[in-house]
Design an enzyme around this catalytic site. Structure first.
Site, PDB file in Angstrom:
ATOM      1  N   TYR A 111       0.865  -1.178   0.000  1.00 41.97           N
ATOM      2  CA  TYR A 111       0.000   0.000   0.000  1.00 41.97           C
ATOM      3  C   TYR A 111       0.897   1.221   0.000  1.00 41.97           C
ATOM      4  O   TYR A 111       1.793   1.310   0.843  1.00 41.97           O
ATOM      5  CB  TYR A 111      -0.854   0.053   1.264  1.00 41.97           C
ATOM      6  CG  TYR A 111      -2.135  -0.686   1.115  1.00 41.97           C
ATOM      7  CD1 TYR A 111      -2.169  -2.058   1.286  1.00 41.97           C
ATOM      8  CD2 TYR A 111      -3.293  -0.022   0.775  1.00 41.97           C
ATOM      9  CE1 TYR A 111      -3.350  -2.750   1.120  1.00 41.97           C
ATOM     10  CE2 TYR A 111      -4.480  -0.711   0.613  1.00 41.97           C
ATOM     11  CZ  TYR A 111      -4.502  -2.072   0.781  1.00 41.97           C
ATOM     12  OH  TYR A 111      -5.668  -2.740   0.609  1.00 41.97           O
ATOM     13  N   GLU A 130     -23.794  11.327  15.145  1.00 42.73           N
ATOM     14  CA  GLU A 130     -24.288  11.715  13.807  1.00 42.73           C
ATOM     15  C   GLU A 130     -24.326  13.232  13.602  1.00 42.73           C
ATOM     16  O   GLU A 130     -24.446  13.693  12.467  1.00 42.73           O
ATOM     17  CB  GLU A 130     -25.689  11.125  13.583  1.00 42.73           C
ATOM     18  CG  GLU A 130     -25.671   9.600  13.440  1.00 42.73           C
ATOM     19  CD  GLU A 130     -27.069   8.994  13.420  1.00 42.73           C
ATOM     20  OE1 GLU A 130     -27.977   9.586  14.036  1.00 42.73           O
ATOM     21  OE2 GLU A 130     -27.245   7.940  12.798  1.00 42.73           O
TER      22      GLU A 130
END
Ligand SMILES: [Zn+2]
Ligand SMILES: [Zn+2]
Length: 459
Positions: free
Chosen positions: A363, A439
């Site tokens: 990666y 949220e």
């Protein structure tokens, strides 16, 4: 189990390397501006006139975004299986009049929104996959989904917050589509599968999307992406110019010795003793070969296997490990030193060490383009407030957003979603059954993406 692309499938499966946020990534109080290169381009950036309108829409859309997120949360799907999620995303983008391509890198969705005025192409990315984790959070929309993963019965959970990424980007798409005629450029919405790793034996994620040409036709000029974070306070953004998350390679070291009775070690070449010496000697790479004042690095041996009982010296030992670096030069240094130390240590004992560091486990470093980061910092500050944008220490976890950044300049940053007043050290990290997001963070997530896009367009 099917083999991955090379011969130590299980360990080198990229899912082990992925965006693991569980390392208590905390924001620092270092002033964001203090790290900027000289000639900060932020001053050249004019705040977009469309921002107030966009922000009003964020507030109005937020409930809908929360509902989308809860629906995705209740119906999580593992990498390369995001069929339901992709279907909802595609339908939503189509309803906005956005050109949609599905089945990109298996289950990915790409939307193209051509603004009414000419300008650059900006890609915005959200990853869509969940994890093999059994949810323990007491929520009405908690996941009860189960599946078989690597031959084991497991729960499936959005334990990294990718459900929130998808919902926020759907909201951003709706807002940008509503101002299409005024946009000075094109937005490419990339809904990416399998960030946490494709199933063993399959390709997937950002790497496959790039391979399939997601950054072409039209050619993407810059890419922006965010990751929500359960351990940084809601209302904050954290970022870092240059390497923000590590580059990764997996390694396998096999030591071949000479088997013998445990009572007669002099007739053996003991691979267990050699493996212990190699593990110790590897510790000198970070402590004695890496310039730790510039960048960190990690070399970990996570698995050693050899022998079957107390009185048999085995013929071989296998060790598996992970290598984390923040520059290509350090990566090269690590690989060279590991090979030299393993082979020479074994040789000194009359054994033989074989080192495998397959490129397919690689990666790249998640590298934030320095100039772009400097230029866009003001946009992040405008979204969050100057005091709420903080410099982040390098993260030794990895993220496949790096494959996009290898091709085009990109900026990847973090959105705080820890409830106010929580202690980050006592708050569940990503990839755990108790992972939880506040949220109320979504508003800032959407505002920051909108600010970056509209400001970069020069709207
Ligand atoms: Zn993750
Ligand atoms: Zn993630």
């Amino acid at each position: 189990m099917t083999l991955f692309r090379f011969n130590f499938s299980k360990i080198a499966n990229k899912s082990l390397a992925l965006c693991f946020m569980g390392c208590a990534i905390l924001s620092t109080t270092v002033s964001a501006q203090s790290t900027l290169p000289k000639g900060n381009a932020a001053s050249q950036l004019t705040k977009s006139k469309l921002i107030p309108k966009a922000f009003q829409q964020v507030e109005a859309l937020n409930d809908k975004v929360i509902q989308w997120r809860r629906d995705f949360h209740q119906h999580p799907e593992l990498g390369n299986s995001e069929h339901r999620t992709a279907g909802i995303v595609a339908k939503h983008l189509e309803s906005l009049g956005i050109e949609v391509k599905t089945g990109v890198a298996k289950t990915g969705v790409v939307g193209l929104l051509k603004g009414g005025k000419p300008g650059p192409v900006i890609a915005l990315r959200a990853d869509m996959d969940a994890l093999p984790v059994t949810e323990r959070v007491d929520l009405p929309f908690a996941s009860k989904v189960k599946t078989t993963y690597n031959d084991q019965e497991v729960g499936v959970m959005h334990a990294c917050g990718h459900d929130a990424h998808v919902a926020m980007l759907m909201g951003v798409a709706e807002i940008l589509a509503s101002m299409k005629a005024e946009l000075k450029g094109t937005v490419k919405f990339i809904f990416q599968p399998a960030e946490e790793g494709a199933p063993v034996g399959e390709e997937g994620g950002a790497e496959l999307m790039v391979k399939e040409g997601v950054l072409e036709n039209p050619k993407v000029d810059v890419i922006f992406g965010l990751h929500i974070n359960s351990q940084t306070p809601v209302g904050t953004l954290t970022y870092r110019p240059g390497g923000i998350m590590a580059g990764v390679n997996d390694m396998k070291i096999t030591i071949h010795g000479q088997q013998a009775h445990g009572a007669y070690p002099w007739s053996s070449v003991d691979p267990i003793v050699v493996s212990a010496q190699i593990v110790n000697n590897l510790q000198t790479i970070v402590s004695r070969s890496l310039n730790v004042t510039e960048n960190p690095g990690v070399i970990t041996i996570g698995s050693i296997h050899g022998g079957v009982r107390s009185n048999i010296i085995p013929e071989k030992v296998e060790m598996l490990g992970t290598i984390r670096s923040f520059t290509a030069a350090d990566e090269k240094l690590f690989i060279e030193r590991i090979k030299a130390i393993a082979t020479k240590t074994a040789e000194a004992a009359g054994a033989k060490a074989e080192v495998q560091i397959p490129y397919s486990s690689h990666y790249p470093v998640t590298f934030n383009d320095i100039t772009l980061t400097a230029k866009m910092l003001l946009s992040l500050q405008n979204a969050a407030g100057v005091d709420n944008v903080k410099l982040k220490p390098p993260v030794t976890g990895a993220e496949d957003f790096s494959f996009f950044q290898e091709k085009v300049p990109g900026l990847f940053y973090f959105l705080g979603a820890m409830p106010k007043g929580n202690d980050p050290l006592k708050t569940a990290s990503h990839h755990t059954p108790d992972f939880y997001l506040d949220e109320s963070s979504f508003v800032l997530g959407m505002k920051s993406l909108l600010n970056l896009t509209l400001d970069y367009f020069g709207n």
